[in-house]
Design a protein around this motif. Sequence first.
Motif, PDB file in Angstrom:
ATOM      1  N   THR A  41       5.361   8.170  -0.055  1.00  0.00           N
ATOM      2  CA  THR A  41       5.519   7.651   1.295  1.00  0.00           C
ATOM      3  C   THR A  41       4.513   6.520   1.520  1.00  0.00           C
ATOM      4  O   THR A  41       3.343   6.668   1.161  1.00  0.00           O
ATOM      5  CB  THR A  41       5.282   8.763   2.334  1.00  0.00           C
ATOM      6  OG1 THR A  41       6.167   9.835   2.055  1.00  0.00           O
ATOM      7  CG2 THR A  41       5.503   8.247   3.744  1.00  0.00           C
ATOM      8  N   PRO A  42       4.911   5.393   2.092  1.00  0.00           N
ATOM      9  CA  PRO A  42       3.969   4.280   2.310  1.00  0.00           C
ATOM     10  C   PRO A  42       2.754   4.740   3.108  1.00  0.00           C
ATOM     11  O   PRO A  42       2.874   5.391   4.140  1.00  0.00           O
ATOM     12  CB  PRO A  42       4.801   3.255   3.083  1.00  0.00           C
ATOM     13  CG  PRO A  42       6.202   3.548   2.692  1.00  0.00           C
ATOM     14  CD  PRO A  42       6.270   5.025   2.508  1.00  0.00           C
ATOM     15  N   ARG A  43       1.591   4.407   2.621  1.00  0.00           N
ATOM     16  CA  ARG A  43       0.335   4.860   3.223  1.00  0.00           C
ATOM     17  C   ARG A  43      -0.170   3.827   4.220  1.00  0.00           C
ATOM     18  O   ARG A  43      -0.195   2.640   3.958  1.00  0.00           O
ATOM     19  CB  ARG A  43      -0.711   5.070   2.132  1.00  0.00           C
ATOM     20  CG  ARG A  43      -2.134   5.224   2.650  1.00  0.00           C
ATOM     21  CD  ARG A  43      -3.089   5.392   1.513  1.00  0.00           C
ATOM     22  NE  ARG A  43      -2.857   6.651   0.840  1.00  0.00           N
ATOM     23  CZ  ARG A  43      -3.407   7.792   1.217  1.00  0.00           C
ATOM     24  NH1 ARG A  43      -4.196   7.825   2.270  1.00  0.00           N
ATOM     25  NH2 ARG A  43      -3.172   8.896   0.560  1.00  0.00           N
ATOM     26  N   GLU A  44      -0.596   4.316   5.373  1.00  0.00           N
ATOM     27  CA  GLU A  44      -1.300   3.504   6.339  1.00  0.00           C
ATOM     28  C   GLU A  44      -2.767   3.938   6.330  1.00  0.00           C
ATOM     29  O   GLU A  44      -3.147   4.907   5.661  1.00  0.00           O
ATOM     30  CB  GLU A  44      -0.710   3.685   7.744  1.00  0.00           C
ATOM     31  CG  GLU A  44       0.756   3.310   7.855  1.00  0.00           C
ATOM     32  CD  GLU A  44       1.000   1.834   7.672  1.00  0.00           C
ATOM     33  OE1 GLU A  44       2.113   1.457   7.315  1.00  0.00           O
ATOM     34  OE2 GLU A  44       0.024   1.076   7.866  1.00  0.00           O
ATOM     35  N   LEU A  48       5.364   5.023  -9.308  1.00  0.00           N
ATOM     36  CA  LEU A  48       5.307   5.462  -7.909  1.00  0.00           C
ATOM     37  C   LEU A  48       6.277   4.665  -7.049  1.00  0.00           C
ATOM     38  O   LEU A  48       6.937   5.215  -6.157  1.00  0.00           O
ATOM     39  CB  LEU A  48       3.881   5.316  -7.388  1.00  0.00           C
ATOM     40  CG  LEU A  48       3.615   5.806  -5.960  1.00  0.00           C
ATOM     41  CD1 LEU A  48       3.927   7.288  -5.846  1.00  0.00           C
ATOM     42  CD2 LEU A  48       2.176   5.521  -5.559  1.00  0.00           C
ATOM     43  N   GLU A  49       6.393   3.361  -7.314  1.00  0.00           N
ATOM     44  CA  GLU A  49       7.341   2.541  -6.566  1.00  0.00           C
ATOM     45  C   GLU A  49       8.780   2.948  -6.845  1.00  0.00           C
ATOM     46  O   GLU A  49       9.647   2.814  -5.965  1.00  0.00           O
ATOM     47  CB  GLU A  49       7.128   1.064  -6.908  1.00  0.00           C
ATOM     48  CG  GLU A  49       5.798   0.505  -6.427  1.00  0.00           C
ATOM     49  CD  GLU A  49       5.571  -0.916  -6.911  1.00  0.00           C
ATOM     50  OE1 GLU A  49       6.467  -1.440  -7.611  1.00  0.00           O
ATOM     51  OE2 GLU A  49       4.521  -1.494  -6.594  1.00  0.00           O
ATOM     52  N   LEU A  50       9.040   3.431  -8.033  1.00  0.00           N
ATOM     53  CA  LEU A  50      10.389   3.881  -8.382  1.00  0.00           C
ATOM     54  C   LEU A  50      10.661   5.324  -7.965  1.00  0.00           C
ATOM     55  O   LEU A  50      11.765   5.834  -8.207  1.00  0.00           O
ATOM     56  CB  LEU A  50      10.602   3.746  -9.897  1.00  0.00           C
ATOM     57  CG  LEU A  50      10.661   2.318 -10.439  1.00  0.00           C
ATOM     58  CD1 LEU A  50      10.703   2.328 -11.965  1.00  0.00           C
ATOM     59  CD2 LEU A  50      11.870   1.568  -9.887  1.00  0.00           C
ATOM     60  N   GLY A  51       9.677   5.992  -7.365  1.00  0.00           N
ATOM     61  CA  GLY A  51       9.871   7.369  -6.929  1.00  0.00           C
ATOM     62  C   GLY A  51       9.634   8.400  -8.001  1.00  0.00           C
ATOM     63  O   GLY A  51       9.934   9.585  -7.792  1.00  0.00           O
TER      64      GLY A  51
END
Length: 776
Positions: free
Chosen positions: A609-612, A571-574
């Motif tokens: 997409t970074p989650r908030e 996931l970090e690598l897309g």
Amino acid sequence: HLQIIQDGDTLTTMMTTTTKALSPRPIPPNEQTSSKVLHPIYQSLDSHNYSKALKLTSSSSPSSEWDIVKALRIHALERTGKKREALLLLWEVLTKGVVLSGGNGSSGDGGSNQAEEVWWELRERIQSVTDAADLVSDGAAHGSGGNAAWMDPVERLDLRGFACVSRAGISRSGNANANVDASSAGATSKTFSKGKSSKGSKHSNNGGDTSKTKRYPPVTDDTVLSTLAVTLRIEGLYATLSEMYFQATDEAIAPSTGEMNTENLQSVLEEAVCVHFRSVCDCSSVEKKPSDNGYCNDHNTNGEDNANGKSETSERNGLSDEQLRCKLPNLKTLLQLTTYYERMQTSSLQLSKLSGESLHFQWTAISSLWYKDSLVELVELLQAFSNILAMNGDADNTDVEHSQIPSSRRHRIQQQVCSMLKIRSPSELQPMIQKLKQKVALLPRLAESLSSRMVKNKQHRQEQNPQGPSSQAKQIGYGPSENDWDVYLETLLHQHKKEEALEALKGIPCSPMTHVIGDDDSGGNGADTNTNDNTCVLPQIHDEHTIENHIGSVLPYTQRKKLERLSEIALELGKCEESARGYRELLRAFPDQWTYWMGLVDSLVLLGTPRELVCGTETKRAVNRDGWNSCRAFAKEVIASLAERKGGRSLRGPYLVLIELEAVKVLAESGCTVVALREEICSYGDRFGPLASCCFADIRPYLRLLVQSTVGVDGADGIPDEVSELLVWAKNIWMENSQANTDAGNGQVSAEELRERRKKLRAYIFAVQVVYCVTA
């Protein structure tokens, strides 16, 4: 010895160390004598007869000069409440006639400045428990003045008030000063003990000329160190404990020391690693995010204007001296942390060379990574100090309004910084920072080299013994354990080598998962995550001897952990599809694990997409419609699979993710209605309100989101329709489960009736909480 060498017109002063051999530390002459003397002392300590132990370790016995006897006496003194005497005797053991390891050949005896600097924590503790009355007692016991250097500097100002009490007369010249002169320093060795409570304090005067001529190395005996460590741990002197083991290991591995007992050295090194780690834990935490106007925040250094219209240079110059001085404790703490991490890394490295065990290589790699992290924080703080001091140092050439730190205060701050870093001027900060950056670059590579070699060696040994370890080769038949792989992966991730870490993960042999639901529907997804190939292994634990005879872990990597890390790194690598496959496989085995559902939503719906936090998020994020539908369909599939289980109970995770999906749609899409969100919330509450007391905590963020999304939609005067319907739903639950509507009855209550009453009570409390949350 000082040698002055003339080279042209330059005079060079060189310090040469004495070549005189050090005397061996006092130890028992043989095993028989040691057993005869120490056995009664140990018996007294084990029976808590500390008075007898003090008598057996007094100066009247010829064995009182042995290190082990002094260590046992220190423990007995501390147990009887004589902490000052114990600490003074401990100071004597650590410093009297001792040539500090790595020093310049000078002895740490008594008031040596080097000993005061090295053993600063112990000296401060002695000063904190010493008052003028103790010095008077010391002077009366020894027939001379007490040494005011052991008194707290503040109390030292009132020393003259005790002059009329002391018959011996405490020295009034020099003792009132903070710095100890040569005469008081020489008297320090005579006043290590109070004298009024212990006969052992008189032995320091006997044979004084002989003790001055003898010079000893630091304590290196494992038994003595362990005994002294008991008192230091009780007193909380972890900096002193770390320094003691550092001196011991540094002396033990020195080339000039000669051969040392390997078993004793390994035991000292193992304990040293644990001691340094405990010292790290004892250090206070350091803030990584100071205030908005602090200099430790990430800024551009080229003086560009920020969003407020002020240049970064003027913002940094606007830092007040109070804000600058408040960062000095952080600097001191970081210096201590880096020191302890460096010692832990050095001890682990020496230990791994000595033993060759994979566990010790793990320690070295992990401590190297921790050391690197502490150096990164230290470099950032030093760079901030360097920038500010350099800017304020050029204040004479800039506008006066840009320099808000007075020159006198700035000079004092510079002195404090230079004193902590042991440098002469702030100009030496940049060379120091460059050296630290080189270490930061080298440490992860060292950790990767050690961990990869450890993994490859174990793989090679396992290939040589594929049938499992035999009775004669139990130590060489095991492959890399879970801990071995974790350390190796961490070394790669610290260097941002995520692709290499992902490839390494795919090839790790692992133990398979059990109780996977929906096996018939999984299709070929398992092959994509390496669950059906040759990488599956089973734990090779035969009996209790397998664990007793093996140092470190023998458990292989688990498939669950492998899939977790595969999905996270992908996931970090897309690589969202690969990450989603891993999370699906995990959810088939653990359908109630909420973090897996969140990972699946991030992979399919948010596309990495970074989650908030869902509650209060105002940023509109792109939602993948196909991924949203796929995630919802998978949740329905899991719910159906769980329903087919015989006697299975409902799990909250698959139902809660349906609310999460509707919440993500409301947050991401402008003008989206909250009808579906309200329906999912009501469905979840009807199902789990009577069953789980944490039901309200599950839906509370979504309740707030629903209310915030509907405020002002239907007019400012009335309650929004969706909120009104939600309140009606909660009111109905409230009324249906009210205890007033329940007939208490006069007879005995059956277990089934009691169970139903509990369900009604949970539902009633849940409805009250919902109403209060919505109306608040």
